[in-house]
Design a protein around this motif. Structure first.
Motif, PDB file in Angstrom:
ATOM      1  N   ASP A   3       0.906  -1.179  -0.035  1.00 35.32           N
ATOM      2  CA  ASP A   3      -0.037   0.110   0.025  1.00 35.32           C
ATOM      3  C   ASP A   3       0.729   1.232   0.022  1.00 35.32           C
ATOM      4  N   ASP A   4       2.002   1.322   0.785  1.00 30.50           N
ATOM      5  CA  ASP A   4       2.968   2.346   0.813  1.00 30.50           C
ATOM      6  C   ASP A   4       3.644   2.487  -0.213  1.00 30.50           C
ATOM      7  N   PHE A   9       4.131   5.441  -5.525  1.00 26.02           N
ATOM      8  CA  PHE A   9       4.160   5.542  -6.973  1.00 26.02           C
ATOM      9  C   PHE A   9       3.070   6.634  -7.512  1.00 26.02           C
ATOM     10  N   ALA A  10       1.856   6.525  -6.947  1.00 31.58           N
ATOM     11  CA  ALA A  10       0.704   7.413  -7.041  1.00 31.58           C
ATOM     12  C   ALA A  10       1.245   8.909  -6.994  1.00 31.58           C
ATOM     13  N   TYR A  39       8.910  -2.431  -6.728  1.00 28.26           N
ATOM     14  CA  TYR A  39       8.214  -2.485  -8.033  1.00 28.26           C
ATOM     15  C   TYR A  39       8.059  -3.871  -8.479  1.00 28.26           C
ATOM     16  N   GLY A  40       8.887  -4.881  -8.311  1.00 27.95           N
ATOM     17  CA  GLY A  40       8.720  -6.130  -8.528  1.00 27.95           C
ATOM     18  C   GLY A  40       7.633  -6.984  -7.652  1.00 27.95           C
ATOM     19  N   PRO A  52       4.357 -13.695  -0.261  1.00 30.85           N
ATOM     20  CA  PRO A  52       2.962 -13.758  -0.498  1.00 30.85           C
ATOM     21  C   PRO A  52       2.318 -12.474   0.430  1.00 30.85           C
ATOM     22  N   CYS A  53       2.298 -11.330  -0.654  1.00 36.49           N
ATOM     23  CA  CYS A  53       1.460 -10.317   0.090  1.00 36.49           C
ATOM     24  C   CYS A  53       0.856  -9.575  -1.123  1.00 36.49           C
ATOM     25  N   ARG A  54      -0.183  -8.727  -0.568  1.00 37.44           N
ATOM     26  CA  ARG A  54      -1.334  -8.356  -1.659  1.00 37.44           C
ATOM     27  C   ARG A  54      -1.655  -6.882  -1.086  1.00 37.44           C
ATOM     28  N   PRO A  55      -1.796  -6.026  -2.060  1.00 42.02           N
ATOM     29  CA  PRO A  55      -2.364  -4.448  -1.682  1.00 42.02           C
ATOM     30  C   PRO A  55      -3.561  -4.634  -1.187  1.00 42.02           C
TER      31      PRO A  55
END
Length: 129
Positions: A3-4, A9-10, A39-40, A52-55
């Motif tokens: 998320d960070d 990036f945003a 980025y990867g 194993p991580c997801r936003p």
């Protein structure tokens, strides 16, 4: 963590937005080269398969909003589905080149900076810019 990454990036995309499509593309590359591991993880490279991580749902959306706005401005008479399709084309081109560069792929007789600049100019021409 992701998320960070998407927030950072945003922010870089929003900061570049006033410069149009080329500035967004250059900001995309600059951010990726400055944050290659993140980025990867964010965009599902080989490392993402090992960690194993997801936003959080919706965390990535603000990062693509400036591109939607730039394409919409370049194609003022286009339908929403045409804009979405062109966003995919532009993002795919920029993302693909950056990903190849980060992977260490040979630039086959040109520099990555030159290849990226040529791609951004061609994108601009295809959108009438």
């Amino acid at each position: 963590m992701l998320d960070d990454g998407f927030a950072s990036f945003a922010a870089s995309q929003q900061q570049a937005a006033a410069g149009g499509l080329e500035a967004l593309g250059r900001a995309y590359r600059t951010w990726a080269l400055e944050h290659p591991v993140l980025y990867g993880l964010m965009f599902g490279g080989a490392l993402a398969g090992q960690v194993p991580c997801r936003p959080t749902p919706g965390a990535a959306e603000p990062s693509i909003a400036p591109l939607f706005a730039a394409v919409s401005a370049a194609l003022p008479r286009a339908a929403d589905d045409e804009i979405a399709s062109m966003v995919g084309v532009v993002w795919g081109q920029v993302h693909g080149l950056v990903s190849l560069e980060l992977a260490g792929a040979p630039a086959a007789g040109w520099s990555w900076d030159a290849a990226f600049g040529a791609a951004l100019r061609q994108i601009g021409r295809s959108l009438g810019r």
